[in-house]
Design a protein around this motif. Structure first.
Motif, PDB file in Angstrom:
ATOM      1  N   ARG A  51      -7.744  20.988 -48.826  1.00 16.71           N
ATOM      2  CA  ARG A  51      -8.347  22.313 -48.678  1.00 16.71           C
ATOM      3  C   ARG A  51      -8.396  22.725 -47.218  1.00 16.71           C
ATOM      4  N   HIS A  52      -8.166  21.764 -46.322  1.00 20.10           N
ATOM      5  CA  HIS A  52      -8.250  22.046 -44.884  1.00 20.10           C
ATOM      6  C   HIS A  52      -6.947  21.752 -44.144  1.00 20.10           C
ATOM      7  N   PHE A  53      -6.136  20.847 -44.678  1.00 22.76           N
ATOM      8  CA  PHE A  53      -4.863  20.491 -44.046  1.00 22.76           C
ATOM      9  C   PHE A  53      -3.776  20.443 -45.108  1.00 22.76           C
ATOM     10  N   ASP A  54      -2.611  20.979 -44.785  1.00 23.55           N
ATOM     11  CA  ASP A  54      -1.520  21.020 -45.758  1.00 23.55           C
ATOM     12  C   ASP A  54      -0.864  19.661 -45.958  1.00 23.55           C
ATOM     13  N   SER A  55      -0.976  18.783 -44.953  1.00 22.00           N
ATOM     14  CA  SER A  55      -0.307  17.489 -45.048  1.00 22.00           C
ATOM     15  C   SER A  55      -0.999  16.479 -44.140  1.00 22.00           C
ATOM     16  N   ARG A  56      -0.646  15.219 -44.334  1.00 23.29           N
ATOM     17  CA  ARG A  56      -1.160  14.172 -43.445  1.00 23.29           C
ATOM     18  C   ARG A  56      -0.714  14.427 -42.010  1.00 23.29           C
ATOM     19  N   THR A  57       0.518  14.907 -41.845  1.00 24.89           N
ATOM     20  CA  THR A  57       1.013  15.181 -40.494  1.00 24.89           C
ATOM     21  C   THR A  57       0.167  16.237 -39.801  1.00 24.89           C
ATOM     22  N   ASP A  58      -0.235  17.284 -40.546  1.00 21.33           N
ATOM     23  CA  ASP A  58      -1.101  18.308 -39.964  1.00 21.33           C
ATOM     24  C   ASP A  58      -2.408  17.696 -39.459  1.00 21.33           C
ATOM     25  N   LEU A  59      -2.971  16.801 -40.247  1.00 20.23           N
ATOM     26  CA  LEU A  59      -4.222  16.152 -39.866  1.00 20.23           C
ATOM     27  C   LEU A  59      -4.016  15.250 -38.653  1.00 20.23           C
ATOM     28  N   VAL A  60      -2.923  14.512 -38.633  1.00 20.47           N
ATOM     29  CA  VAL A  60      -2.628  13.623 -37.507  1.00 20.47           C
ATOM     30  C   VAL A  60      -2.436  14.428 -36.221  1.00 20.47           C
ATOM     31  N   VAL A  61      -1.748  15.550 -36.303  1.00 20.90           N
ATOM     32  CA  VAL A  61      -1.532  16.392 -35.119  1.00 20.90           C
ATOM     33  C   VAL A  61      -2.860  16.978 -34.639  1.00 20.90           C
ATOM     34  N   ALA A  62      -3.732  17.352 -35.576  1.00 16.51           N
ATOM     35  CA  ALA A  62      -5.058  17.841 -35.191  1.00 16.51           C
ATOM     36  C   ALA A  62      -5.829  16.755 -34.448  1.00 16.51           C
ATOM     37  N   ALA A  63      -5.692  15.510 -34.902  1.00 17.76           N
ATOM     38  CA  ALA A  63      -6.351  14.393 -34.216  1.00 17.76           C
ATOM     39  C   ALA A  63      -5.771  14.208 -32.822  1.00 17.76           C
ATOM     40  N   ALA A  64      -4.453  14.315 -32.695  1.00 15.14           N
ATOM     41  CA  ALA A  64      -3.804  14.192 -31.388  1.00 15.14           C
ATOM     42  C   ALA A  64      -4.303  15.276 -30.439  1.00 15.14           C
ATOM     43  N   ASN A  65      -4.454  16.495 -30.954  1.00 10.20           N
ATOM     44  CA  ASN A  65      -4.961  17.587 -30.125  1.00 10.20           C
ATOM     45  C   ASN A  65      -6.399  17.333 -29.681  1.00 10.20           C
ATOM     46  N   GLU A  66      -7.199  16.756 -30.562  1.00  8.54           N
ATOM     47  CA  GLU A  66      -8.587  16.450 -30.204  1.00  8.54           C
ATOM     48  C   GLU A  66      -8.633  15.386 -29.112  1.00  8.54           C
TER      49      GLU A  66
END
Length: 211
Positions: free
Chosen positions: A55-70
């Motif tokens: 509901r918040h991220f389209d894929s695991r990669t999207d979530l991983v990239v968000a973590a990298a940005n953080e």
């Protein structure tokens, strides 16, 4: 008015969920590695169902990239604190700056970068998605270095110093888990600071070493 408050509350709940997922991703990658940080592992750490992630991220990669940005934002905030005028009483001491940079690179959250950069070598999609994050991080670090070391070092030398330090301390951090050489660590900083003093032609040592 009630509807407005309700929408704001929903947005706050959504933001809190995203923050929890990003934090869980950082922790998971740092502790069990990129490949071990499955959606199941992340959802368990965040206390959020695996289905709710989408509901918040389209894929695991999207979530991983968000973590990298953080992780990127945390590094920049930490580095910015060092150069704020209110946090120091005089010019930047290059030796002190290098010690702080080394400490930040050795922080457990930086293991996320190491894991993702290695994974990106063989995963084209991850590599493509991480490239702008890495580029932005280095650009921000370089500009902070220019602000911190001007006028003692020219801008191009400050940028070179910043990226050189990051790459050097990245390699040091990776090697020290397998082959630590603590006897070289302090002398490395002292000699590199002196070398940049000589290369820059500074009339006053940037290192604060007086040499």
């Amino acid at each position: 008015m009630t509807a407005t408050i309700g929408r704001r509350t929903q947005a706050e709940r959504s933001a809190a969920t995203v923050a929890a997922l990003v934090e869980a991703t950082i922790e998971a990658i740092g502790e069990v590695g990129y490949h071990g940080a499955s959606l199941g592992e992340i959802s368990k750490r965040a206390g959020i169902s695996k289905g709710a992630i989408f509901r918040h991220f389209d894929s695991r990669t999207d979530l991983v990239v968000a973590a990298a940005n953080e992780v990127r934002h945390r590094h920049i905030r930490s580095a910015a604190e060092v150069i704020r005028p209110e946090n120091r009483t005089g010019p930047i001491d290059l030796v002190e700056l290098m010690v702080r940079v080394r400490g930040q690179i050795r922080h457990r959250t930086n293991a996320v970068w190491f894991e993702l950069l290695v994974a990106a070598r063989t995963e084209a999609d991850l590599r493509e998605r991480l490239e702008p994050v890495a580029r932005a991080l280095l650009a921000e670090v370089e500009e902070l270095a220019v602000a911190a070391l001007s006028p003692a070092l020219p801008a191009d030398m400050a940028r070179l110093l910043a990226t050189s330090l990051i790459h050097m301390f990245d390699g040091e951090a990776i090697f020290r888990s397998t082959y630590p050489r603590p006897e070289l660590e302090e002398s490395r900083i002292t000699h590199i600071a002196g070398a940049f003093d000589r290369l820059s032609g500074a009339t006053e040592p940037v290192s604060g070493s007086g040499s």
